[in-house]
Design a protein around this motif. Structure first.
Motif, mmCIF file in Angstrom:
data_model
loop_
_atom_site.group_PDB
_atom_site.id
_atom_site.type_symbol
_atom_site.label_atom_id
_atom_site.label_comp_id
_atom_site.label_asym_id
_atom_site.label_seq_id
_atom_site.Cartn_x
_atom_site.Cartn_y
_atom_site.Cartn_z
ATOM 1 N N SER A 20 0.856 -1.207 -0.087
ATOM 2 C CA SER A 20 -0.009 0.149 0.058
ATOM 3 C C SER A 20 0.760 1.166 -0.068
ATOM 4 C CB SER A 20 -0.883 -0.037 1.196
ATOM 5 O OG SER A 20 -0.303 0.123 2.290
ATOM 6 N N ALA A 21 2.003 1.152 0.531
ATOM 7 C CA ALA A 21 2.960 2.385 0.614
ATOM 8 C C ALA A 21 3.442 2.656 -0.816
ATOM 9 C CB ALA A 21 4.149 2.110 1.693
ATOM 10 N N PHE A 22 3.720 1.552 -1.603
ATOM 11 C CA PHE A 22 4.574 1.811 -2.884
ATOM 12 C C PHE A 22 3.374 2.073 -3.799
ATOM 13 C CE2 PHE A 22 7.782 -1.419 -1.469
ATOM 14 C CZ PHE A 22 9.018 -0.429 -1.714
ATOM 15 N N ALA A 23 1.983 1.673 -3.564
ATOM 16 C CA ALA A 23 0.793 1.906 -4.482
ATOM 17 C C ALA A 23 0.415 3.468 -4.143
ATOM 18 C CB ALA A 23 -0.567 1.198 -4.069
ATOM 19 N N ALA A 24 0.611 3.956 -3.066
ATOM 20 C CA ALA A 24 0.308 5.345 -2.737
ATOM 21 C C ALA A 24 1.436 6.682 -3.241
ATOM 22 C CB ALA A 24 0.169 5.572 -1.208
ATOM 23 N N ALA A 25 2.814 5.944 -3.166
ATOM 24 C CA ALA A 25 3.469 6.616 -3.654
ATOM 25 C C ALA A 25 3.742 7.022 -5.344
ATOM 26 C CB ALA A 25 5.178 6.185 -3.170
ATOM 27 N N GLY A 26 3.245 5.765 -5.881
ATOM 28 C CA GLY A 26 3.534 6.054 -7.545
ATOM 29 C C GLY A 26 2.967 7.163 -8.099
ATOM 30 N N PRO A 27 1.450 7.320 -8.011
ATOM 31 C CA PRO A 27 0.945 8.370 -8.749
ATOM 32 C C PRO A 27 1.328 9.887 -8.300
ATOM 33 C CG PRO A 27 -0.694 6.885 -8.255
ATOM 34 C CD PRO A 27 0.599 6.497 -7.578
ATOM 35 N N ALA A 28 1.501 10.025 -7.194
ATOM 36 C CA ALA A 28 1.935 11.308 -6.566
ATOM 37 C C ALA A 28 3.404 11.638 -6.774
ATOM 38 C CB ALA A 28 1.801 11.132 -4.846
ATOM 39 N N SER A 29 4.033 10.933 -7.265
ATOM 40 C CA SER A 29 5.635 11.360 -7.658
ATOM 41 C C SER A 29 5.857 11.658 -9.110
ATOM 42 C CB SER A 29 6.545 10.309 -7.045
ATOM 43 O OG SER A 29 6.482 9.176 -7.879
ATOM 44 N N ALA A 30 4.809 12.027 -9.809
ATOM 45 C CA ALA A 30 5.008 12.383 -11.289
ATOM 46 C C ALA A 30 5.873 13.682 -11.451
ATOM 47 C CB ALA A 30 3.752 12.812 -11.783
ATOM 48 N N THR A 31 6.875 13.543 -12.236
ATOM 49 C CA THR A 31 7.649 14.518 -12.462
ATOM 50 C C THR A 31 7.875 14.800 -14.026
ATOM 51 O OG1 THR A 31 9.600 12.923 -12.607
ATOM 52 C CG2 THR A 31 9.256 13.790 -10.559
ATOM 53 N N PRO A 32 8.184 16.081 -14.388
ATOM 54 C CA PRO A 32 8.187 16.337 -15.846
ATOM 55 C C PRO A 32 9.203 15.586 -16.468
ATOM 56 C CG PRO A 32 8.782 18.148 -14.497
ATOM 57 C CD PRO A 32 8.148 17.034 -13.739
ATOM 58 N N TYR A 33 8.963 15.837 -17.848
ATOM 59 C CA TYR A 33 10.029 15.141 -18.476
ATOM 60 C C TYR A 33 10.536 16.095 -19.610
ATOM 61 C CZ TYR A 33 8.516 10.606 -16.642
ATOM 62 O OH TYR A 33 8.383 9.516 -15.621
ATOM 63 N N HIS A 34 11.664 15.845 -20.275
ATOM 64 C CA HIS A 34 12.006 16.680 -21.189
ATOM 65 C C HIS A 34 12.968 15.728 -22.496
ATOM 66 C CE1 HIS A 34 12.549 20.228 -18.621
ATOM 67 N NE2 HIS A 34 12.218 20.744 -19.719
ATOM 68 N N LEU A 35 12.748 16.129 -23.672
ATOM 69 C CA LEU A 35 13.434 15.347 -24.434
ATOM 70 C C LEU A 35 14.746 16.097 -25.060
ATOM 71 C CD1 LEU A 35 11.040 14.206 -27.430
ATOM 72 C CD2 LEU A 35 12.200 12.855 -25.962
ATOM 73 N N ILE A 36 16.104 15.463 -24.935
ATOM 74 C CA ILE A 36 17.090 15.860 -25.080
ATOM 75 C C ILE A 36 17.781 15.382 -26.437
ATOM 76 C CG2 ILE A 36 17.651 16.726 -23.033
ATOM 77 C CD1 ILE A 36 19.591 14.056 -22.608
ATOM 78 N N ARG A 37 18.456 15.755 -27.143
ATOM 79 C CA ARG A 37 19.187 15.419 -28.614
ATOM 80 C C ARG A 37 20.663 15.423 -28.172
ATOM 81 N NH1 ARG A 37 21.013 17.424 -33.312
ATOM 82 N NH2 ARG A 37 20.275 15.968 -35.193
ATOM 83 N N TRP A 38 21.319 14.374 -28.518
ATOM 84 C CA TRP A 38 22.612 14.160 -28.318
ATOM 85 C C TRP A 38 23.131 14.954 -29.920
ATOM 86 C CZ3 TRP A 38 24.454 13.419 -23.835
ATOM 87 C CH2 TRP A 38 23.646 12.818 -23.108
#
Length: 82
Positions: A14-32
């Motif tokens: 239940s602790a892992f299930a509760a932490a999953g959706p709340a920890s959404a962070t933004p993403y970027h695309l990087i190009r090498w």
């Protein structure tokens, strides 16, 4: 005696299930720059990509799925090579 391990396992799940959706962070695309390969970069990683020969080619994207869709668009128009 069996109830304690089962209760601990249920609490951990239940602790892992509760932490999953709340920890959404933004993403970027990087190009090498040397290869033209684009990569989805998770902003929750506390470091910067290495080596430093990359450019950010997208705005902040809210989910991995949105970043993947954006990358697919860049692949189809030729901005990214892979």
């Amino acid at each position: 005696m069996r109830r304690l391990p089962i209760a601990c396992a249920a609490l951990a799940v239940s602790a892992f299930a509760a932490a999953g959706p709340a920890s959404a962070t933004p993403y970027h695309l990087i190009r090498w720059q040397d290869t033209g390969v684009c990569q989805i970069w998770d902003q929750s990683i506390p470091t910067v990509p290495w080596p430093s020969n990359y450019a950010v080619v997208s705005e902040e994207l809210p989910t991995f799925e949105a970043a993947f869709a954006y990358k697919t668009g860049l692949l189809s128009n030729g901005t990214c090579s892979f």
